[in-house]
Every structure is written in C-alpha cells, then in structure tokens.
Write a protein that holds these residues in place. Structure first.
Motif, PDB file in Angstrom:
ATOM      1  N   THR A 227       3.632  14.863   4.762  1.00  0.00           N
ATOM      2  CA  THR A 227       3.416  15.697   3.575  1.00  0.00           C
ATOM      3  C   THR A 227       4.743  16.013   2.884  1.00  0.00           C
ATOM      4  O   THR A 227       4.750  16.677   1.846  1.00  0.00           O
TER       5      THR A 227
ATOM      6  N   HIS B 146      -0.231   9.530  -4.449  1.00  0.00           N
ATOM      7  CA  HIS B 146      -1.127  10.653  -4.177  1.00  0.00           C
ATOM      8  C   HIS B 146      -0.427  11.801  -3.447  1.00  0.00           C
ATOM      9  O   HIS B 146      -1.081  12.743  -3.000  1.00  0.00           O
TER      10      HIS B 146
ATOM     11  N   LEU C 284       0.098   5.321  -1.519  1.00  0.00           N
ATOM     12  CA  LEU C 284       0.206   6.549  -0.734  1.00  0.00           C
ATOM     13  C   LEU C 284       1.117   7.550  -1.437  1.00  0.00           C
ATOM     14  O   LEU C 284       0.786   8.736  -1.565  1.00  0.00           O
TER      15      LEU C 284
ATOM     16  N   LYS D 179       0.793  -1.230   0.000  1.00  0.00           N
ATOM     17  CA  LYS D 179       0.000   0.000   0.000  1.00  0.00           C
ATOM     18  C   LYS D 179       0.827   1.283   0.000  1.00  0.00           C
ATOM     19  O   LYS D 179       0.307   2.349  -0.354  1.00  0.00           O
TER      20      LYS D 179
ATOM     21  N   ILE E 220      -9.857   0.637   4.716  1.00  0.00           N
ATOM     22  CA  ILE E 220      -9.933   1.636   3.642  1.00  0.00           C
ATOM     23  C   ILE E 220     -11.373   2.078   3.425  1.00  0.00           C
ATOM     24  O   ILE E 220     -11.670   3.266   3.226  1.00  0.00           O
TER      25      ILE E 220
ATOM     26  N   GLY F  10       0.894   8.477   8.054  1.00  0.00           N
ATOM     27  CA  GLY F  10      -0.457   9.010   8.005  1.00  0.00           C
ATOM     28  C   GLY F  10      -0.507  10.522   7.957  1.00  0.00           C
ATOM     29  O   GLY F  10      -1.441  11.108   7.390  1.00  0.00           O
TER      30      GLY F  10
ATOM     31  N   ALA G 292     -11.377   5.885   4.172  1.00  0.00           N
ATOM     32  CA  ALA G 292     -11.445   6.535   2.852  1.00  0.00           C
ATOM     33  C   ALA G 292     -10.105   6.818   2.189  1.00  0.00           C
ATOM     34  O   ALA G 292      -9.997   6.731   0.969  1.00  0.00           O
ATOM     35  N   THR G 293      -9.040   7.166   2.925  1.00  0.00           N
ATOM     36  CA  THR G 293      -7.770   7.519   2.287  1.00  0.00           C
ATOM     37  C   THR G 293      -6.646   6.628   2.794  1.00  0.00           C
ATOM     38  O   THR G 293      -6.726   6.065   3.890  1.00  0.00           O
ATOM     39  N   TYR G 294      -5.578   6.546   1.988  1.00  0.00           N
ATOM     40  CA  TYR G 294      -4.429   5.740   2.400  1.00  0.00           C
ATOM     41  C   TYR G 294      -3.714   6.365   3.595  1.00  0.00           C
ATOM     42  O   TYR G 294      -3.171   5.649   4.448  1.00  0.00           O
ATOM     43  N   SER G 295      -3.694   7.682   3.674  1.00  0.00           N
ATOM     44  CA  SER G 295      -3.084   8.339   4.838  1.00  0.00           C
ATOM     45  C   SER G 295      -3.796   7.924   6.118  1.00  0.00           C
ATOM     46  O   SER G 295      -3.154   7.552   7.118  1.00  0.00           O
ATOM     47  N   ASN G 296      -5.107   7.961   6.105  1.00  0.00           N
ATOM     48  CA  ASN G 296      -5.873   7.559   7.284  1.00  0.00           C
ATOM     49  C   ASN G 296      -5.716   6.068   7.585  1.00  0.00           C
ATOM     50  O   ASN G 296      -5.733   5.649   8.739  1.00  0.00           O
TER      51      ASN G 296
END
Length: 417
Positions: free
Chosen positions: A306, A242, A239, A235, A368, A303, A372-376
C-alpha cells in the motif's frame, strides 16, 4: 574462421556484450512509437499494432531450436553474423515499409535474427571462457541484456519523438555489431582437445549424447522463472494505476511504474555483475532456491503493498530473482552439455525464454478472472513461486547429505569439461 588457438580479446568481450544488449530488444525499442503507428494506420486493429511488439518473441520461440542446431552444423560465427545482418535489415525495415502486414513480416524476421543471436552468443561465451571467468562473463551478459533494454528503449522513445518511422532506425546499431563480430571473433573448435586426441579418444567423444532429460529440467525452470518475471512489465503498471500512493507525481502513474521497473532492472544488472563470485561459492540448487524465493517474496509483497516503500522492496526482490536466473541456467547448460551440442542446447534456452514470456500473458487471464484484482493476482503468483522453490530446497538438502556426491557442483568442476 575456425582456430583452435584463438583467445578472446577485450574487443571480443565488448562485442559479445553489445550483441547481448540486443537480445531483449525485439519489441522494446519501438514500443514508445506504438500510439503514433496506430494513428498513422487508423484502419489497423489494436491487435495487429500490438503484434509489432510481441511477434518477434513468437518468431524466436518457433525458430530458436532450429538455429541452435544449424550453428552446431555450419558454425556459430557464421550463424551469428547472418543473424545480426537479419536483425539489422528486418529491424530497420519499419522505416521504409508502408503497410502494417509488411511491417509485421519484418518484425517476424527480426525475431529470427534475435533467436540466432541468443543461441550463438551464449554458446560462444561457453566455448571461449572457462571456470570463474565463464561465470563472470555470463553474469555480465545478463546485466548487458537489462542495460540494453533500458538504453535502447529510451533511445527508441527519443527517436519516436522525431517520427514513428525514426524509432526503427535504432536497429541500425546492428551494423556496428556485425563489424565487431567479423573482426574480433573466430569459430571455436568443437573441442579444443580434439586436434590433439588419438583416434580412439575421438571416437569416445563422438559417442557423447545430447543430455535431453537434464536440459529439460533447466528449460522448465527458465520457463517458469520468465513466466513470473514478465508479470512485471505487463501487469505491474496496472497495479500501480490503482494505487493511491503512486500518484505522488500526479496522475501520470505510468511514469511512476517506469521508475520502479527501472529500479528492478538496476537490481538485476547489479546481480549480473557480481554473479561470478556468487556462482563460485554456492551450489546451483542454492542459487535457484534463492531465485524462486526472491520472485515469491517480491510478488507477495506487491500483493499486500500500500506504500511505495513496499513497492520498491518488491521490485528489487524480483530484479534479484531475474539477475540470478538467466546466468544460473546458462552455467547449468554449460556444465551438462558436450561442446558439440552447445548450439542446439542454447537454441532450447532461447525457446524456453520466449515461451515463458508468451505464457505469462496467457496465465494471467484465468487467475485474474478467479481473484478479481491485480493485488490478488500478484499474491497468487507469489505463492506459486514459493512452492516452486521447495523442490530445489529439497534437492539441495539431499545433495549436502549424500556422501557419494561432492559437496558443491561448482564452476571449478565445470572448468574441467
């Protein structure tokens, strides 16, 4: 091939490490060739093409325990030699097979070969070495697994540049390993003391039981650790894809992901090299607490990441966790398992290792869907890892404050087995 007087040489060590390099190689070596295989068999589904990578792990999970028990009964060297031969023949079979079903049969038997290699090499290390030396060799084994994936995956990619069939030839390295096994290794006695023991003592040893309950805790820890670790190869690239900062090398974020996964692998290998010193000084509960904290902090940082700096810190932390996990579980198994049961104990190790890999892919789906997001997703699994560290931290505190228990369950105690 049994010899109670056999002492492993440098060549024995070398071929044990080369065998260890193949353990995590099941699907990795031919992964770069998957697009070419798909193009060569346009009628094959994407799922069947993906099985070329994943099927060996399933075979390991199914057969690992059986092969471990078999090695206790007929001998570890015999099972290792047969397993390496199966690995070589089945692994290279994709070079000359002409259908996806036939290739998948070969991949299943490749997994059977790898299962035998996992069980026997780990058990042989425990039988051949003691104390600090054993911990150091187990650390080197973990490092060799990581280095093997790196080297063999690159080699498979280079061969795939020639043709997709050529990628399967990387498994012919097993011929060299097989020769090394037969020339440099001998079957260890079930107990080195058994030859000298009086009849009454032999009976007492035969009364030793397989430590199923303590081993179950070790297996669960390995399962959870690998479930967390395999989030990275499966995964992490999504990440990165995006993340705007990952486009420093252009739109090819796969290259960026590969570089950072390589950094994590290097961290894991370095920890493996120095593991002997770590294990000698610290209680296993301390090491496992640090392991799970490393997983948790690394995944949580991913998570929130940036920037590539934070990504680098995160992958190093996850790599540290993996570098500590496998040798710690192996030394734990060695400490609590009577030698006559080592094969089946290591069979359980191989099963837990690969079920964790499968479960990682399945566990991601509901998470997921929820976050909803790969960060989360990485943040959620990071929190789970931190929670998993708590029982070991509590156990460590109890161990240190319990006057009836030795302060440290070190490898010095293991060497007395």
């Amino acid at each position: 091939m049994t010899s109670a007087q056999f002492k492993p040489s440098k060549w024995t060590f070398l071929f044990l490490m080369l065998a260890a390099m193949m353990i995590l190689m099941g699907g990795a070596a031919v992964a770069p060739a998957l697009p070419l295989i798909s193009a060569a068999f346009p009628d094959a589904s994407d799922a069947s093409i993906s099985l070329i990578v994943t099927l060996p792990a399933l075979a390991i999970a199914i057969t690992g325990l059986f092969l471990g028990i078999l090695s206790d009964k007929i001998g570890k060297i015999r099972v290792l030699a047969i397993s390496v031969a199966v690995f070589t023949i089945a692994g290279s079979s994709g070079y000359y097979l002409n259908s996806i079903p036939a290739i998948l049969v070969g991949r299943f038997f490749l997994g059977v070969g790898i299962a035998g290699i996992i069980c026997t090499t780990s058990a042989l290390i425990v039988c051949y070495y003691d104390g600090l030396t054993r911990a150091r060799i187990l650390g080197y084994q973990a490092a060799a697994m990581g280095v093997g994936v790196l080297i063999l995956e690159v080699s498979g990619g280079l061969l795939a540049g020639i043709s997709w069939r050529a990628a399967f030839l990387i498994y012919l390295l097993g011929i060299v390993i097989l020769a090394g096994v037969l020339l440099t290794m001998r079957e260890p006695a079930r107990k080195c003391e058994e030859i000298r023991a009086a009849p009454g003592e032999r009976k007492a040893e035969s009364d030793e039981k397989f430590p199923a309950t303590p081993l179950l805790l070790a297996y669960i820890t390995l399962f959870m650790g690998n479930l967390l670790f395999f989030l990275m190869p499966t995964k992490f690239p999504f990440l990165i894809a995006h993340m705007d900062a990952a486009r420093i090398m252009g739109e090819n974020t796969a290259l960026t992901a590969g570089i950072f996964l390589g950094i994590g692998g290097c961290a894991s290998a370095i920890l493996g090299i120095f593991y002997g010193r770590i294990a000698w000084r610290f209680h296993r509960y301390t090491i496992l607490t640090v392991t799970l904290l490393s997983f948790g902090l690394g995944l949580c940082i991913l998570g929130f990441a940036t920037s590539l700096v934070l990504v680098g810190v995160a992958v190093v932390l996850v790599g540290i966790g993996e570098g500590l996990l496998m040798p710690t579980i192996l030394t734990w198994i060695a400490a609590i398992t009577p030698r006559q049961f080592l094969g089946r104990a290591m069979g359980g190790f191989s099963v837990s290792l690969n079920i964790g890999q499968f479960a990682s892919a399945l566990a991601v789906l509901p998470v997921i869907a929820l976050v909803a997001t790969y960060s989360n997703m990485f943040l959620a699994f990071g929190c789970i890892a931190l929670l998993l560290a708590v029982p070991y931290l509590v156990a460590l505190i109890r161990e240190k404050h319990n006057p009836s228990v030795a302060a440290h369950d070190t490898l010095a105690q293991v060497a007395q087995k």
